[in-house]
Enzyme design. Structure first.
Site, PDB file in Angstrom:
ATOM      1  N   ARG A 213       0.851  -1.199   0.000  1.00 49.59           N
ATOM      2  CA  ARG A 213       0.000   0.000   0.000  1.00 49.59           C
ATOM      3  C   ARG A 213       0.876   1.233   0.000  1.00 49.59           C
ATOM      4  O   ARG A 213       1.744   1.387   0.879  1.00 49.59           O
ATOM      5  CB  ARG A 213      -0.878   0.054   1.255  1.00 49.59           C
ATOM      6  CG  ARG A 213      -1.647  -1.214   1.554  1.00 49.59           C
ATOM      7  CD  ARG A 213      -3.116  -1.098   1.191  1.00 49.59           C
ATOM      8  NE  ARG A 213      -3.774  -2.382   1.349  1.00 49.59           N
ATOM      9  CZ  ARG A 213      -4.817  -2.590   2.146  1.00 49.59           C
ATOM     10  NH1 ARG A 213      -5.296  -1.609   2.872  1.00 49.59           N
ATOM     11  NH2 ARG A 213      -5.375  -3.782   2.207  1.00 49.59           N
ATOM     12  N   GLU A 215       1.096   4.106   1.294  1.00 43.00           N
ATOM     13  CA  GLU A 215       0.534   4.917   2.379  1.00 43.00           C
ATOM     14  C   GLU A 215       1.339   6.217   2.447  1.00 43.00           C
ATOM     15  O   GLU A 215       2.517   6.198   2.756  1.00 43.00           O
ATOM     16  CB  GLU A 215       0.630   4.174   3.720  1.00 43.00           C
ATOM     17  CG  GLU A 215      -0.091   2.839   3.773  1.00 43.00           C
ATOM     18  CD  GLU A 215      -1.602   2.976   3.940  1.00 43.00           C
ATOM     19  OE1 GLU A 215      -2.121   4.111   4.019  1.00 43.00           O
ATOM     20  OE2 GLU A 215      -2.261   1.910   3.993  1.00 43.00           O
ATOM     21  N   ARG A 221       1.265   2.730  12.602  1.00 42.71           N
ATOM     22  CA  ARG A 221       0.575   1.480  12.258  1.00 42.71           C
ATOM     23  C   ARG A 221       0.466   1.232  10.752  1.00 42.71           C
ATOM     24  O   ARG A 221      -0.149   0.256  10.318  1.00 42.71           O
ATOM     25  CB  ARG A 221      -0.803   1.437  12.914  1.00 42.71           C
ATOM     26  CG  ARG A 221      -1.743   2.510  12.450  1.00 42.71           C
ATOM     27  CD  ARG A 221      -3.084   2.394  13.172  1.00 42.71           C
ATOM     28  NE  ARG A 221      -4.117   3.015  12.390  1.00 42.71           N
ATOM     29  CZ  ARG A 221      -4.242   4.330  12.234  1.00 42.71           C
ATOM     30  NH1 ARG A 221      -3.415   5.153  12.831  1.00 42.71           N
ATOM     31  NH2 ARG A 221      -5.202   4.816  11.481  1.00 42.71           N
ATOM     32  N   HIS A 222       1.039   2.123   9.952  1.00 36.18           N
ATOM     33  CA  HIS A 222       1.030   1.924   8.504  1.00 36.18           C
ATOM     34  C   HIS A 222       2.449   1.761   7.964  1.00 36.18           C
ATOM     35  O   HIS A 222       3.334   2.516   8.327  1.00 36.18           O
ATOM     36  CB  HIS A 222       0.400   3.132   7.790  1.00 36.18           C
ATOM     37  CG  HIS A 222      -1.068   3.260   8.007  1.00 36.18           C
ATOM     38  ND1 HIS A 222      -1.604   4.125   8.923  1.00 36.18           N
ATOM     39  CD2 HIS A 222      -2.114   2.637   7.416  1.00 36.18           C
ATOM     40  CE1 HIS A 222      -2.927   4.020   8.900  1.00 36.18           C
ATOM     41  NE2 HIS A 222      -3.266   3.126   7.993  1.00 36.18           N
ATOM     42  N   GLU A 358      -7.660  -0.974  14.628  1.00 36.30           N
ATOM     43  CA  GLU A 358      -8.163  -1.983  13.694  1.00 36.30           C
ATOM     44  C   GLU A 358      -7.060  -2.975  13.356  1.00 36.30           C
ATOM     45  O   GLU A 358      -5.958  -2.581  12.999  1.00 36.30           O
ATOM     46  CB  GLU A 358      -8.632  -1.286  12.407  1.00 36.30           C
ATOM     47  CG  GLU A 358      -9.032  -2.281  11.333  1.00 36.30           C
ATOM     48  CD  GLU A 358      -9.237  -1.642   9.957  1.00 36.30           C
ATOM     49  OE1 GLU A 358      -9.700  -0.486   9.898  1.00 36.30           O
ATOM     50  OE2 GLU A 358      -8.920  -2.322   8.972  1.00 36.30           O
ATOM     51  N   SER A 361     -10.352  -6.305   8.728  1.00 36.82           N
ATOM     52  CA  SER A 361     -11.640  -5.960   8.130  1.00 36.82           C
ATOM     53  C   SER A 361     -12.127  -7.184   7.374  1.00 36.82           C
ATOM     54  O   SER A 361     -11.323  -7.937   6.828  1.00 36.82           O
ATOM     55  CB  SER A 361     -11.503  -4.818   7.123  1.00 36.82           C
ATOM     56  OG  SER A 361     -11.351  -3.597   7.774  1.00 36.82           O
ATOM     57  N   ARG A 409       0.142  -5.910  12.798  1.00 40.91           N
ATOM     58  CA  ARG A 409      -0.720  -5.158  13.733  1.00 40.91           C
ATOM     59  C   ARG A 409      -1.154  -6.045  14.896  1.00 40.91           C
ATOM     60  O   ARG A 409      -1.226  -5.607  16.037  1.00 40.91           O
ATOM     61  CB  ARG A 409      -1.947  -4.621  13.001  1.00 40.91           C
ATOM     62  CG  ARG A 409      -1.598  -3.444  12.133  1.00 40.91           C
ATOM     63  CD  ARG A 409      -2.764  -2.493  12.052  1.00 40.91           C
ATOM     64  NE  ARG A 409      -2.509  -1.512  11.020  1.00 40.91           N
ATOM     65  CZ  ARG A 409      -3.454  -0.777  10.463  1.00 40.91           C
ATOM     66  NH1 ARG A 409      -4.714  -0.918  10.839  1.00 40.91           N
ATOM     67  NH2 ARG A 409      -3.150   0.106   9.539  1.00 40.91           N
TER      68      ARG A 409
HETATM   69  P1  ATP Z   1      -6.538   1.476   8.167  1.00 35.24           P
HETATM   70  O1  ATP Z   1      -7.896   2.117   8.067  1.00 35.24           O
HETATM   71  O2  ATP Z   1      -6.118   1.197   9.566  1.00 35.24           O
HETATM   72  O3  ATP Z   1      -5.502   2.162   7.350  1.00 35.24           O
HETATM   73  P2  ATP Z   1      -7.584  -0.285   6.189  1.00 35.24           P
HETATM   74  O4  ATP Z   1      -9.024  -0.360   6.601  1.00 35.24           O
HETATM   75  O5  ATP Z   1      -7.193   0.617   5.088  1.00 35.24           O
HETATM   76  O6  ATP Z   1      -6.688   0.035   7.487  1.00 35.24           O
HETATM   77  P3  ATP Z   1      -7.885  -2.926   5.127  1.00 35.24           P
HETATM   78  O7  ATP Z   1      -7.947  -2.639   3.677  1.00 35.24           O
HETATM   79  O8  ATP Z   1      -9.127  -3.183   5.861  1.00 35.24           O
HETATM   80  O9  ATP Z   1      -7.055  -1.762   5.850  1.00 35.24           O
HETATM   81  O10 ATP Z   1      -6.818  -4.126   5.311  1.00 35.24           O
HETATM   82  C1  ATP Z   1      -7.015  -5.210   6.201  1.00 35.24           C
HETATM   83  C2  ATP Z   1      -6.003  -5.191   7.322  1.00 35.24           C
HETATM   84  O11 ATP Z   1      -4.679  -5.088   6.812  1.00 35.24           O
HETATM   85  C3  ATP Z   1      -6.112  -4.002   8.262  1.00 35.24           C
HETATM   86  O12 ATP Z   1      -7.099  -4.225   9.238  1.00 35.24           O
HETATM   87  C4  ATP Z   1      -4.732  -3.958   8.874  1.00 35.24           C
HETATM   88  O13 ATP Z   1      -4.575  -4.918   9.884  1.00 35.24           O
HETATM   89  C5  ATP Z   1      -3.850  -4.372   7.701  1.00 35.24           C
HETATM   90  N1  ATP Z   1      -3.294  -3.197   7.035  1.00 35.24           N
HETATM   91  C6  ATP Z   1      -3.878  -2.433   6.086  1.00 35.24           C
HETATM   92  N2  ATP Z   1      -3.082  -1.450   5.665  1.00 35.24           N
HETATM   93  C7  ATP Z   1      -1.929  -1.583   6.353  1.00 35.24           C
HETATM   94  C8  ATP Z   1      -0.688  -0.888   6.351  1.00 35.24           C
HETATM   95  N3  ATP Z   1      -0.474   0.146   5.531  1.00 35.24           N
HETATM   96  N4  ATP Z   1       0.292  -1.298   7.175  1.00 35.24           N
HETATM   97  C9  ATP Z   1       0.090  -2.351   7.985  1.00 35.24           C
HETATM   98  N5  ATP Z   1      -1.040  -3.062   8.028  1.00 35.24           N
HETATM   99  C10 ATP Z   1      -2.054  -2.690   7.240  1.00 35.24           C
HETATM  100 MG    MG Z   2     -10.168  -1.890   7.128  1.00 41.64          MG
END
Ligand code: ATP
Ligand code: MG
Length: 435
Positions: A213, A215, A221-222, A358, A361, A409
């Site tokens: 991702r 980010e 946490r990202h 979180e 999901s 996480r």
């Molecule tokens: P957040 O809102 O916390 O950025 P997200 O809702 O975008 O997360 P999802 O697409 O739901 O993330 O991805 C499923 C899971 O993958 C998340 O719950 C999280 O545990 C993990 N995850 C997502 N993006 C990241 C990231 N950039 N770094 C680490 N873990 C991640």
């Molecule tokens: Mg999510």
């Protein structure tokens, strides 16, 4: 007699002669006697060198080795009340595999604060510290245990491509790459592929693999590359079947982590506390009310946000719950593949939060072709660019649901680590592409 090859875990008083290989952690030269501490993966061993009793050349080399050099020491095993192992090695031979240069980029045993960037820039050295390595021993165990739990529940482990032609989780976090002159992307999640597999007959699949991702924000946490643990299962009655499956995984993993990870947890000085089961279920609307009661006003449809998630974590902690579900998110907030709760603005989706953050999901997916295409269009996506995904829905797709859990996480919260980068050996983020 040839000396037995041992490490600091296997050496014992029963060995008369032993050879141990490792790094020279420390040398204390008291003149008449020297103590050299050798470290390997499992611990440390004291080599005791009385000047008068060993060859002068050996004594000289041993006591002048630069710290962190890599050696093999052979000697006689003697009982000792002064060392943690209850034994010491009186050296008779030494092989130096590699002398370390000095100064070291960071100390291994020095008790001085080192900046996180210095640590990450020199990760090979940082990880010579047992408490840093322990986290990765525990991560390895966590992934093994997840695999065991999945096997017990008849999930098939699969691998899906990481080079893909379209994203599943929104365009803003896609990394584009040049794929033989055409644009391609690094997979943000295995979402589309694991769903396609539901039409094959493999009705329960899981994958642990990297997810990418882009980010743009710098948070604890990202990261741009994380380990995603994904599951997808067919024939569900509702998303609660998926939620129960995740609870079963946690019920398997937590006690086994505490038991089989005991040694590494001891090094870290940490204890793993299993979350109370079953996890309470909060509706998105409940969360808005809970936040309002704490003075945080959000509009219906707003993301709960970092602060909101944290506050809910605090409220739930007061009630004795570390892990809890948040369900019934507004459909507008959720991706196209999620099933709408007909006649309402909500969706059959859940988040799993752990200590105010979180970690997962998931939800029930839209398995009906027409409705799926409809949802894609409503989200402004072009069904044509998803045709190979959509094909899998045209010839018989069972009802199904699944989840994605961020492995780091989960580990970070299990071990109360301050930053996701502590759970990734070579983290990738907006500022870091090396080492
Ligand atoms: P957040 O809102 O916390 O950025 P997200 O809702 O975008 O997360 P999802 O697409 O739901 O993330 O991805 C499923 C899971 O993958 C998340 O719950 C999280 O545990 C993990 N995850 C997502 N993006 C990241 C990231 N950039 N770094 C680490 N873990 C991640
Ligand atoms: Mg999510």
């Amino acid at each position: 007699m040839t000396a037995a090859l041992r490490d600091t875990r296997t050496i014992s008083l029963e060995d008369e002669q032993a050879t141990v290989k490792g790094w020279v952690q420390e040398i204390r030269n008291l003149g008449g006697i020297s103590f050299i501490v050798i470290r390997d993966r499992y611990g440390t061993l004291q080599v005791t060198a009385p000047k008068k009793k060993i060859e002068p050349e050996l004594f000289q080399t041993l006591t002048t080795l630069p710290r962190e050099s890599v050696v093999a020491v052979t000697g006689t095993v003697k009982k000792s009340d002064q060392t943690a192992l209850g034994l010491e090695l009186i050296p008779s031979a030494l092989e130096v595999y590699a002398e370390a240069m000095s100064p070291l980029p960071l100390g291994v045993v020095d008790k001085v604060h080192v900046e996180p960037d210095t640590r990450l820039n020199n990760r090979f050295m940082d990880m010579r510290r047992p408490e840093i390595r322990a986290v990765f021993e525990l991560k390895s165990l966590l992934m093994d245990l997840i695999g065991e739990a999945m096997q017990e529940m008849d999930f098939v482990q699969v691998n899906t491509p990481k080079l893909v032609s379209s994203g599943a989780e929104g365009g803003s976090t896609l990394f584009q790459v040049d794929y033989f002159g055409k644009p391609a992307y690094l997979a943000q999640s295995p979402q589309l592929y694991k769903q396609m597999l539901m039409s094959t007959g493999l009705d329960r699949v899981f994958e642990m693999g990297p997810a990418f991702r882009a980010e743009h924000s710098n948070t604890v946490r990202h990261v741009s590359e994380f380990m995603s643990f994904d599951g997808e299962m067919s024939w569900i009655q509702s998303q609660e079947d998926v939620m129960h499956t995740i609870e079963s995984i946690m019920a398997y993993v937590f006690p086994a982590m505490a038991e089989r990870g005991a040694k590494h947890l001891e090094i870290l000085g940490k204890e793993i506390v299993a979350p109370k089961m079953p996890f309470p279920i909060l509706r998105y609307q409940d969360c808005l009310e809970m936040l309002a009661s704490k003075g945080m006003q959000l509009k219906d449809g707003d993301d709960l946000g970092t602060e909101g998630e944290k506050l809910i974590g605090e409220i739930m902690a007061e009630e004795g719950h570390d892990m809890y579900w948040i369900v019934e998110y507004p459909e507008l907030e959720k991706p196209f593949y999620i099933m709408e709760k007909e006649g309402t603005p909500y969706s059959f989706s859940f988040d799993l939060d752990y200590k105010g953050q979180e970690i997962s999901s998931g939800g029930q997916r839209e398995h009906r072709y027409e409705q799926l295409v409809e949802r894609m269009r409503a989200k402004g996506l072009d069904p044509d660019s998803f045709h190979s995904y959509l094909d899998a829905f045209r010839y018989g797709m069972p009802p199904h649901g699944g989840w994605g859990i961020g492995v780091e996480r989960l580990l970070v919260k299990m071990l109360d680590l301050p930053n996701i980068r502590e759970a990734i050996i070579f983290p990738r983020d907006i500022n870091r592409l090396t080492p």
